[in-house]
Scaffold this motif. Sequence first.
Motif, PDB file in Angstrom:
ATOM      1  N   ARG A 195      -2.105   0.721  -5.384  1.00 47.84           N
ATOM      2  CA  ARG A 195      -3.230   1.584  -5.051  1.00 47.84           C
ATOM      3  C   ARG A 195      -4.549   0.913  -5.436  1.00 47.84           C
ATOM      4  O   ARG A 195      -4.586   0.009  -6.265  1.00 47.84           O
ATOM      5  N   GLU A 200       6.974  -1.662  -5.331  1.00 44.67           N
ATOM      6  CA  GLU A 200       5.882  -1.281  -6.225  1.00 44.67           C
ATOM      7  C   GLU A 200       4.709  -0.827  -5.360  1.00 44.67           C
ATOM      8  O   GLU A 200       4.142  -1.620  -4.597  1.00 44.67           O
ATOM      9  N   VAL A 201       4.361   0.452  -5.445  1.00 46.30           N
ATOM     10  CA  VAL A 201       3.236   0.980  -4.688  1.00 46.30           C
ATOM     11  C   VAL A 201       1.943   0.465  -5.320  1.00 46.30           C
ATOM     12  O   VAL A 201       1.746   0.579  -6.535  1.00 46.30           O
ATOM     13  N   HIS A 230       0.836  -1.200   0.000  1.00 40.11           N
ATOM     14  CA  HIS A 230       0.000   0.000   0.000  1.00 40.11           C
ATOM     15  C   HIS A 230       0.873   1.253   0.000  1.00 40.11           C
ATOM     16  O   HIS A 230       1.942   1.293   0.618  1.00 40.11           O
ATOM     17  N   GLU A 231       0.400   2.294  -0.662  1.00 39.60           N
ATOM     18  CA  GLU A 231       1.208   3.508  -0.794  1.00 39.60           C
ATOM     19  C   GLU A 231       1.544   4.141   0.552  1.00 39.60           C
ATOM     20  O   GLU A 231       2.614   4.734   0.720  1.00 39.60           O
ATOM     21  N   HIS A 244      -2.970   1.556   6.007  1.00 38.05           N
ATOM     22  CA  HIS A 244      -2.110   1.027   4.947  1.00 38.05           C
ATOM     23  C   HIS A 244      -2.483  -0.416   4.610  1.00 38.05           C
ATOM     24  O   HIS A 244      -1.614  -1.269   4.414  1.00 38.05           O
ATOM     25  N   ALA A 260       4.512   1.976   2.067  1.00 37.76           N
ATOM     26  CA  ALA A 260       5.762   1.835   1.321  1.00 37.76           C
ATOM     27  C   ALA A 260       6.956   2.522   1.978  1.00 37.76           C
ATOM     28  O   ALA A 260       8.030   1.909   2.116  1.00 37.76           O
ATOM     29  N   GLU A 289      14.356   1.335  -2.198  1.00 32.46           N
ATOM     30  CA  GLU A 289      13.146   1.953  -2.732  1.00 32.46           C
ATOM     31  C   GLU A 289      12.833   1.499  -4.152  1.00 32.46           C
ATOM     32  O   GLU A 289      11.657   1.364  -4.525  1.00 32.46           O
TER      33      GLU A 289
END
Length: 302
Positions: free
Chosen positions: A128, A125-126, A84-85, A151, A88, A121
């Motif tokens: 959504r 992979e974010v 989840h963004e 999240h 992250a 980072e």
Amino acid sequence: MDQISVIDTKMHGYPGITGTFLVSGEKTALIETGPKSSVDNVIAGLEAEGATPDWIIVTHIHLDHAGAAGTLAARFPDARIGVHEVGAPHLVDPAKLWSSASRIYGDDMDRLWGGIDPIPEDRIEVLRDGDAIDLGGRTLAVFDTPGHAYHHNAYLDDRTGTIFVGDALGVRLPDVGVVRPATPPPEFHLTKAIDSIRRIQKLEPQRVCLTHFGPADMAVDELCDEAVEVLERWAEVIRGARNTTKDLDEVTDVIRREIGVDLEKRLGAEAVTRMEQTTSYWMNTWGYMRYMDKNEGATASS
């Protein structure tokens, strides 16, 4: 389960309380990682399946779901890490996540969770709401499901209709057969938790896989209804107790008397002990208390 396998993390030394899931198309996804303290069991499970994950996906970043993500990312350097963004940044730099959990678990942190390794980072992979992960021949659709935490995502497999719900529906150990809510501080939000359950229900999945633990052995509608009823029942008891005291330990004692004693009589102390490993009376009560402190005047269903 049509190329879906459950790997038991044997978290805290207990079988059947926390699982990870392998979903295989042309590519393979590992959903959930368990804590770092039990990562060897996950690796052994992957080896037994002959699986090398292309994706390592977590429903949310709590340590029993994502604590081993960094360790597994290092073990499988070609895998993408889906999260989840909101979660992250905390997998990139887990210092704040570890510190926050330390306020709950104190001196038991290392024993229970075993640390948490950061993830570069560029490996992350974010994910959504509305995204889909293409595994080749099947996809995992992403649904934002807050309430347990901000999240939190759920993932719906289009091939089987299986939805992986993390903690959105709480805990239901198959040999115990009752739902316990999962309502930890600091982010538990009752309204959003119920809304997320109803959203999952409206998706009409064919089956539910709970991280705690495994594919549910009951109809999806019944499971969702029970999850909502249990959330509302705990809210009712805690709100009633708060009319007398706002001391966390005292309110927790009320929950144990009103809900726990009957369960222990019916299920036995061992079953309750195993559920306590996933989410305890004290932690759940704290989550409700914090929610109610921030939402004065809210009713049990809001």
